[in-house]
Design a protein around this motif. Structure first.
Motif, PDB file in Angstrom:
ATOM      1  N   LEU A 134     -15.536  19.963  -7.909  1.00 15.87           N
ATOM      2  CA  LEU A 134     -16.707  19.091  -7.854  1.00 15.87           C
ATOM      3  C   LEU A 134     -17.052  18.726  -6.409  1.00 15.87           C
ATOM      4  CD1 LEU A 134     -16.403  16.609 -10.852  1.00 15.87           C
ATOM      5  CD2 LEU A 134     -18.328  18.094 -10.324  1.00 15.87           C
ATOM      6  N   ALA A 135     -16.039  18.489  -5.590  1.00 13.50           N
ATOM      7  CA  ALA A 135     -16.301  18.176  -4.187  1.00 13.50           C
ATOM      8  C   ALA A 135     -17.070  19.313  -3.518  1.00 13.50           C
ATOM      9  CB  ALA A 135     -14.989  17.913  -3.459  1.00 13.50           C
ATOM     10  N   GLU A 136     -16.660  20.560  -3.776  1.00 20.80           N
ATOM     11  CA  GLU A 136     -17.336  21.704  -3.181  1.00 20.80           C
ATOM     12  C   GLU A 136     -18.762  21.855  -3.724  1.00 20.80           C
ATOM     13  OE1 GLU A 136     -18.385  24.899  -0.989  1.00 20.80           O
ATOM     14  OE2 GLU A 136     -16.679  23.542  -0.704  1.00 20.80           O
ATOM     15  N   LEU A 137     -18.919  21.686  -5.035  1.00 23.17           N
ATOM     16  CA  LEU A 137     -20.263  21.805  -5.621  1.00 23.17           C
ATOM     17  C   LEU A 137     -21.202  20.742  -5.067  1.00 23.17           C
ATOM     18  CD1 LEU A 137     -19.732  22.651  -9.399  1.00 23.17           C
ATOM     19  CD2 LEU A 137     -20.820  24.060  -7.657  1.00 23.17           C
ATOM     20  N   TYR A 138     -20.728  19.518  -4.955  1.00 19.89           N
ATOM     21  CA  TYR A 138     -21.591  18.462  -4.432  1.00 19.89           C
ATOM     22  C   TYR A 138     -21.957  18.702  -2.965  1.00 19.89           C
ATOM     23  CZ  TYR A 138     -21.508  15.423  -8.545  1.00 19.89           C
ATOM     24  OH  TYR A 138     -21.703  14.902  -9.799  1.00 19.89           O
ATOM     25  N   ARG A 139     -21.056  19.311  -2.208  1.00 20.86           N
ATOM     26  CA  ARG A 139     -21.411  19.677  -0.832  1.00 20.86           C
ATOM     27  C   ARG A 139     -22.538  20.709  -0.827  1.00 20.86           C
ATOM     28  NH1 ARG A 139     -15.727  19.572  -0.078  1.00 20.86           N
ATOM     29  NH2 ARG A 139     -15.083  17.700   1.073  1.00 20.86           N
ATOM     30  N   GLN A 140     -22.433  21.690  -1.708  1.00 17.90           N
ATOM     31  CA  GLN A 140     -23.476  22.711  -1.789  1.00 17.90           C
ATOM     32  C   GLN A 140     -24.812  22.100  -2.202  1.00 17.90           C
ATOM     33  OE1 GLN A 140     -22.234  25.900  -4.375  1.00 17.90           O
ATOM     34  NE2 GLN A 140     -20.245  26.125  -3.368  1.00 17.90           N
ATOM     35  N   LEU A 141     -24.756  21.089  -3.055  1.00 16.91           N
ATOM     36  CA  LEU A 141     -25.978  20.458  -3.556  1.00 16.91           C
ATOM     37  C   LEU A 141     -26.493  19.361  -2.627  1.00 16.91           C
ATOM     38  CD1 LEU A 141     -24.919  20.261  -7.316  1.00 16.91           C
ATOM     39  CD2 LEU A 141     -26.705  21.740  -6.365  1.00 16.91           C
ATOM     40  N   GLY A 142     -25.800  19.137  -1.527  1.00 11.15           N
ATOM     41  CA  GLY A 142     -26.267  18.178  -0.539  1.00 11.15           C
ATOM     42  C   GLY A 142     -25.933  16.734  -0.835  1.00 11.15           C
ATOM     43  N   ASP A 143     -24.982  16.501  -1.730  1.00 11.83           N
ATOM     44  CA  ASP A 143     -24.595  15.126  -2.073  1.00 11.83           C
ATOM     45  C   ASP A 143     -23.247  14.841  -1.412  1.00 11.83           C
ATOM     46  OD1 ASP A 143     -23.927  12.692  -3.217  1.00 11.83           O
ATOM     47  OD2 ASP A 143     -24.767  13.205  -5.172  1.00 11.83           O
ATOM     48  N   ARG A 184     -11.531  25.611 -19.590  1.00 10.30           N
ATOM     49  CA  ARG A 184     -12.660  24.804 -19.150  1.00 10.30           C
ATOM     50  C   ARG A 184     -12.964  25.051 -17.669  1.00 10.30           C
ATOM     51  NH1 ARG A 184     -14.402  20.472 -22.304  1.00 10.30           N
ATOM     52  NH2 ARG A 184     -13.380  20.367 -24.332  1.00 10.30           N
ATOM     53  N   MET A 185     -11.916  25.177 -16.868  1.00  7.10           N
ATOM     54  CA  MET A 185     -12.125  25.444 -15.441  1.00  7.10           C
ATOM     55  C   MET A 185     -12.793  26.794 -15.232  1.00  7.10           C
ATOM     56  SD  MET A 185     -11.171  22.930 -13.447  1.00  7.10           S
ATOM     57  CE  MET A 185     -10.964  23.782 -11.882  1.00  7.10           C
ATOM     58  N   GLN A 186     -12.358  27.804 -15.976  1.00  3.33           N
ATOM     59  CA  GLN A 186     -12.959  29.130 -15.832  1.00  3.33           C
ATOM     60  C   GLN A 186     -14.428  29.113 -16.260  1.00  3.33           C
ATOM     61  OE1 GLN A 186     -10.577  32.501 -17.350  1.00  3.33           O
ATOM     62  NE2 GLN A 186      -8.845  31.106 -17.441  1.00  3.33           N
ATOM     63  N   ARG A 226     -21.633  19.332 -14.835  1.00  9.08           N
ATOM     64  CA  ARG A 226     -21.453  18.669 -16.132  1.00  9.08           C
ATOM     65  C   ARG A 226     -20.185  19.158 -16.825  1.00  9.08           C
ATOM     66  NH1 ARG A 226     -27.213  18.543 -15.906  1.00  9.08           N
ATOM     67  NH2 ARG A 226     -27.466  20.662 -16.687  1.00  9.08           N
ATOM     68  N   TRP A 227     -19.876  20.442 -16.708  1.00 11.18           N
ATOM     69  CA  TRP A 227     -18.639  20.963 -17.289  1.00 11.18           C
ATOM     70  C   TRP A 227     -17.416  20.297 -16.640  1.00 11.18           C
ATOM     71  CZ3 TRP A 227     -17.184  23.588 -21.430  1.00 11.18           C
ATOM     72  CH2 TRP A 227     -18.122  24.355 -22.114  1.00 11.18           C
ATOM     73  N   TYR A 228     -17.423  20.234 -15.309  1.00  9.20           N
ATOM     74  CA  TYR A 228     -16.281  19.614 -14.623  1.00  9.20           C
ATOM     75  C   TYR A 228     -16.176  18.129 -14.959  1.00  9.20           C
ATOM     76  CZ  TYR A 228     -15.589  23.764 -11.666  1.00  9.20           C
ATOM     77  OH  TYR A 228     -15.321  25.028 -11.218  1.00  9.20           O
TER      78      TYR A 228
END
Length: 446
Positions: A399-408, A362-364, A380-382
Motif C-alpha cells: 500500500l505504501a508503494e501504491l500510494y506513492r505511485q498515486l501521489g498520496d 489475497r496478496m497475489q 481496496r484489495w489490500y
C-alpha cells in the motif's frame, strides 16, 4: 311499598359505594404500581425490538412524578444503546450506578456498549459471558462478534456468525446484507446475489439493498431481472452514477445500445470525469461502430488508469478502427502481455472462494490487480486484507508503494511506518466451543 322502595334505594347505594370503593382501590393500585407497569411494557417492547414504543412507555412512567430510579435508568440505557446514542448510554449508566443499580447489570451494559462501538481490545475476555447471556441483544452481539471475527481474520467464524444470526432472526435483513458484502469481497457472486436478494425481500423499501441486489444480478448476467430494479432505484435517485451505469450496461447487453449511450451521456453530464462512466461510454460507442467517437472517452479513461488491460484493448481497437494503427500497437502489446496474467487472476479468485483465510492468495490478487486492472482497485484489495489481518506487514508495504505511485505521500508514509511496526497477525482463541455461540438463542421472530 315505602319500605320496599327504601330497601331498594339502600341496596343501590350500597352497590354504588362498593363500586366506588373498588374503583378507588383500582386507581390507588394503578397509581402505586404505575411506574412498574410502564417499565414492564417498555421492557416487553425492547424484547420485541420496538424501540420507539419502549421510549414512549418510559416517558409515560414519569407522568405521575415518580422519582428516577435505577431500573428506569437501565431501561433508558438499553433504548439509547439500541439507537446508537452512546453519549446517552454513558450518562445514564453513570446515573444508574449512583441510584444503586446492580454491578452485574451495569457491567453487562458497558460490555455491550463496548461491543457495539468496536472497542474489542477491552472485550478480549468477555465474549464468552456475552455469548452465553444474550437475552434480547442477539443482533447487537452477533453484529459485533462478526466484526471482531473479520478483524481477527476468522472468516469461517464470521460466515458462521451470519448464518446463525439469519437463522435466529429470520425477519432481520441486516445479516443477509452483510452476507452479500462478505461474499462480494470474495468474488463469490452467486452467494452474494442470494444474500442481497433475501435482504431486499425482507426490506423492500431499502434502496441500498435494492441497488446491491441489482448489481449482483448484473454481474451474474441476469440483466432482465436487474433492469427493473435499477429503473426503480433511479426513480428516487436519478443522479446516481452506479445505477445509471448499471442500467446502461444491462440495456447494452440486451441489444439496446442507443438507450445505453443515452444513459451514459446523462451520467457524464453529472460527473464528466468519472472513470467507470467514461470507460463504459467509450465501449458502448465502439460496440455501435462509432470507433472515432469512442477514442476520446477511452483515452480520457486510460489517462486515469493506464494499467487497465481491458480498457487498453478497447482503446487499441478504437484507434485501429479509426485509422490510427501505429498508436494502437503499444496497447495491443500490453494487452498480449496481460492475457495470461488476467487468466491467473481469475484462477486465484476461484481459489480464494475455497480458501478465504489465505492471505497469500489475497496478496497475489492485489498485486495482479495493481498491474493489469487498477491500482485503486488494488488499494481496496489490500485494505480489505488489512481489515481481516490489520498487522500484516507485506500489505502495508504494498500500500505504501501504491500510494506513492498515486501521489498520496501522507498515506504512503503512514503505511510504510505501519509496515515497519507490523508483526504477524495473532490467531484469536474462539471464545465459545458451542456451535451456536454467535447469535441469540430462542429469539426466533417467526
Amino acid at each position: 311499598m315505602v319500605v320496599s322502595r327504601w330497601l331498594k334505594t339502600r341496596r343501590a347505594r350500597t352497590r354504588l359505594a362498593a363500586v366506588a370503593g373498588c374503583a378507588a382501590v383500582a386507581v390507588g393500585l394503578t397509581v402505586y404500581f404505575w411506574n412498574d407497569l410502564c417499565l414492564g411494557r417498555a421492557e416487553a417492547c425492547l424484547e420485541s425490538r420496538q424501540h420507539a414504543a419502549a421510549a414512549n412507555w418510559v416517558a409515560r412512567s414519569q407522568w405521575l412524578g415518580h422519582p428516577l430510579d435505577a431500573r428506569t435508568c437501565l431501561v433508558q440505557v438499553r433504548i439509547a444503546r439500541r439507537r446508537l446514542d452512546f453519549e446517552e448510554v454513558r450518562q445514564k449508566l453513570q446515573k444508574a450506578t449512583q441510584l444503586g443499580a446492580s454491578l452485574a447489570d451495569v457491567q453487562r451494559e458497558r460490555r455491550l456498549a463496548l461491543a457495539q462501538t468496536g472497542q474489542f481490545d477491552e472485550l478480549r475476555n468477555d465474549w464468552e459471558s456475552l455469548l452465553a447471556d444474550q437475552r434480547d441483544d442477539g443482533p447487537e452481539i452477533a453484529r459485533a462478534f462478526y466484526q471482531w471475527s473479520m478483524l481477527n481474520h476468522q472468516l469461517r467464524q464470521a460466515e458462521k456468525t451470519l448464518q446463525l444470526w439469519q437463522a435466529d432472526y429470520p425477519r432481520d435483513p441486516e445479516p443477509w446484507a452483510l452476507g452479500g458484502r462478505f461474499y462480494e469481497s470474495q468474488v463469490h457472486w452467486e452467494a452474494a446475489e442470494e444474500s442481497y436478494r433475501k435482504a431486499w425481500e425482507l426490506a423492500r423499501d431499502n434502496d441500498d439493498y435494492r441497488l446491491a441486489y441489482a448489481r449482483a444480478l448484473q454481474v451474474r448476467l441476469k440483466t432482465d431481472q436487474a433492469v427493473p430494479l435499477f429503473a426503480d432505484y433511479l426513480r428516487r435517485h436519478p443522479d446516481d452514477l452506479v445505477a445509471l451505469r448499471g442500467l446502461a450496461q444491462c440495456e447494452a447487453a440486451g441489444g439496446q445500445i442507443d438507450r445505453a449511450i443515452d444513459l451514459l451521456r446523462q451520467a457524464l453530464q453529472i460527473q464528466p470525469d468519472d472513470f467507470a462512466t467514461l470507460k463504459a461510454y467509450g465501449e458502448a460507442l465502439l460496440s455501435r461502430g462509432d470507433a472515432a467517437e469512442a477514442v476520446k472517452p477511452l483515452q480520457q479513461a486510460s489517462q486515469q488508469v493506464p494499467e487497465h488491460a481491458n480498457l487498453a484493448y478497447a482503446l487499441a481497437r478504437a484507434l485501429k478502427e479509426s485509422g490510427q494503427a501505429a498508436a494502437a500497437q503499444p496497447l495491443f502489446a500490453f494487452v498480449a502481455e496481460s492475457r495470461p496474467r488476467l487468466e491467473e487472476l481469475n484462477r486465484l479468485e476461484k481459489q480464494l472462494r475455497k480458501a478465504p483465510d489465505n492471505l497469500e492468495i489475497r496478496m497475489q490478487i492485489a498485486g495482479l490487480t495493481a498491474k493489469y486492472v487498477s491500482r485503486r482497485d488494488a488499494v481496496r484489495w489490500y485494505e480489505a486484507l488489512l481489515q481481516v489481518a490489520p498487522t500484516y506487514g507485506p500489505a502495508h508495504s504494498a500500500l505504501a508503494e501504491l500510494y506513492r505511485q498515486l501521489g498520496d505521500s501522507e498515506r504512503a508514509d503512514r503505511h510504510a511506518e505501519l509496515a515497519d511496526q507490523s508483526v504477524p497477525a495473532a490467531k484469536p482463541v474462539d471464545p465459545s466451543a458451542e456451535d451456536r455461540s454467535a447469535v441469540g438463542r430462542g429469539k426466533d421472530q417467526e
